[in-house]
Design a protein around this motif. Sequence first.
Motif, short mmCIF file in Angstrom:
data_model
loop_
_atom_site.label_atom_id
_atom_site.label_comp_id
_atom_site.label_asym_id
_atom_site.label_seq_id
_atom_site.Cartn_x
_atom_site.Cartn_y
_atom_site.Cartn_z
N HIS A 67 0.75 -1.17 -0.12
CA HIS A 67 0.31 -0.06 -0.25
C HIS A 67 0.72 1.43 -0.27
CE1 HIS A 67 -3.32 -2.25 0.77
NE2 HIS A 67 -2.79 -3.13 2.19
N GLU A 68 1.32 1.66 -1.36
CA GLU A 68 2.15 3.06 -1.52
C GLU A 68 1.72 3.96 -2.11
OE1 GLU A 68 6.62 1.13 -1.39
OE2 GLU A 68 5.60 -0.05 -3.48
N HIS A 69 0.70 4.40 -1.22
CA HIS A 69 -0.21 5.50 -2.27
C HIS A 69 -0.09 6.36 -2.34
CE1 HIS A 69 -4.05 2.78 -0.39
NE2 HIS A 69 -3.43 2.99 0.62
N GLU A 70 1.23 7.63 -1.58
CA GLU A 70 1.86 8.63 -2.42
C GLU A 70 2.74 8.40 -3.52
OE1 GLU A 70 3.79 9.87 1.20
OE2 GLU A 70 1.99 10.71 2.48
N LYS A 71 3.11 7.14 -3.26
CA LYS A 71 4.26 7.05 -4.45
C LYS A 71 2.99 6.82 -6.01
CE LYS A 71 8.28 5.04 -3.35
NZ LYS A 71 9.21 3.14 -2.30
N LEU A 72 2.00 6.20 -6.31
CA LEU A 72 1.04 5.82 -7.31
C LEU A 72 0.53 7.32 -6.77
CD1 LEU A 72 -1.10 2.73 -5.88
CD2 LEU A 72 0.48 2.49 -7.64
N ALA A 73 0.15 8.57 -6.53
CA ALA A 73 -0.24 9.80 -6.34
C ALA A 73 0.50 10.13 -7.61
CB ALA A 73 -0.80 9.91 -5.58
N ASP A 74 1.93 10.24 -7.04
CA ASP A 74 3.60 10.36 -7.43
C ASP A 74 3.87 10.14 -9.32
OD1 ASP A 74 3.97 12.58 -5.48
OD2 ASP A 74 5.53 10.94 -5.11
N PHE A 75 3.83 8.65 -9.09
CA PHE A 75 3.19 8.10 -10.77
C PHE A 75 2.38 9.25 -11.59
CE2 PHE A 75 5.07 4.38 -8.89
CZ PHE A 75 6.35 5.03 -8.48
N ASN A 76 1.10 8.67 -11.16
CA ASN A 76 -0.27 9.95 -11.84
C ASN A 76 0.29 11.20 -12.39
OD1 ASN A 76 -2.86 11.16 -11.43
ND2 ASN A 76 -2.99 9.44 -12.51
N ALA A 77 0.83 11.87 -10.88
CA ALA A 77 1.09 13.35 -11.72
C ALA A 77 2.04 13.23 -12.57
CB ALA A 77 1.25 13.91 -10.33
N ALA A 78 3.15 12.52 -12.72
CA ALA A 78 4.49 12.15 -13.49
C ALA A 78 3.63 12.00 -14.95
CB ALA A 78 5.54 11.70 -13.08
N LEU A 79 2.56 11.18 -14.63
CA LEU A 79 2.60 10.42 -16.27
C LEU A 79 0.89 11.30 -17.09
CD1 LEU A 79 3.20 6.81 -15.47
CD2 LEU A 79 4.37 7.91 -16.73
N LYS A 80 1.00 12.47 -16.14
CA LYS A 80 -0.46 12.95 -17.07
C LYS A 80 -0.22 13.16 -18.15
CE LYS A 80 -2.52 13.28 -13.56
NZ LYS A 80 -5.03 13.15 -13.43
N ASN A 81 0.83 13.62 -19.19
CA ASN A 81 0.90 13.86 -19.94
C ASN A 81 2.05 13.22 -20.68
OD1 ASN A 81 -0.63 16.41 -20.38
ND2 ASN A 81 1.18 17.54 -19.19
N THR A 82 1.76 11.97 -20.68
CA THR A 82 2.95 10.76 -21.54
C THR A 82 1.88 9.34 -22.15
OG1 THR A 82 4.53 11.29 -19.09
CG2 THR A 82 4.90 8.95 -20.94
N MET A 83 2.19 8.96 -22.92
CA MET A 83 1.94 7.80 -23.82
C MET A 83 2.43 6.88 -23.91
SD MET A 83 -0.93 9.10 -25.17
CE MET A 83 -1.28 8.55 -26.28
#
Length: 205
Positions: A67-83
């Motif tokens: 359960h690493e919710h903060e890391k998942l949120a960070d990944f989500n933000a970093a990949l916002k403009n990624t295909m």
Amino acid sequence: YYYRRRKRFNQLYDKLIDGRGTINETHEFAALMIFLNKVGYNGIWRVNSGGHYNVPEGESFSYNNVHEHEKLADFNAALKNTMIYHRDWKDSFKDVRQGDLVYLDPPYLPLEGSKETFNQYSSVKFQRDDHILLARAASSLVSKKGCRIIVSNHYTEEVLRLYNDATEKDAVMCEVYKIPKVHSISRIGEGRVEVNEALFFLSRE
């Protein structure tokens, strides 16, 4: 519980790959993928010829990072403009442009003295001929497009010769860095030792 979740994951895989899944099932599938990768044996991701995940349960002491919710949120933000594309590397090479940085991480060639190395993380094996083709294509891509490529593999005479021959033909620079690393996910005992990995940096400069 682990094997029930693994069975559910594979059921969802069959449904989603046929285009029959709902949005909620897509979310469940993603969550199960994270769970299985965290709880499965040594973080290996491997599927059988049918595309079904078949890694056994891991050791319980490794479960504290599920359960690493903060890391998942960070990944989500970093990949916002990624295909992100799921496709053959040869198709990805077609999109490479001048100045791009490409990282290649194929299944490694066997260690010297080893009879085998695991090369079937998916339903398709990656053989020696595939390594030769990849090295030649990577060198040619650098020469023609002016991109930079980083490749990881075992640090062995065979691998060094493979990339030296490929880059010499195209007059491409190839810097090699030796990196000691302890392997702990191999299914053969000789892989659970410190070995040398290689990073190859290919460029026209």
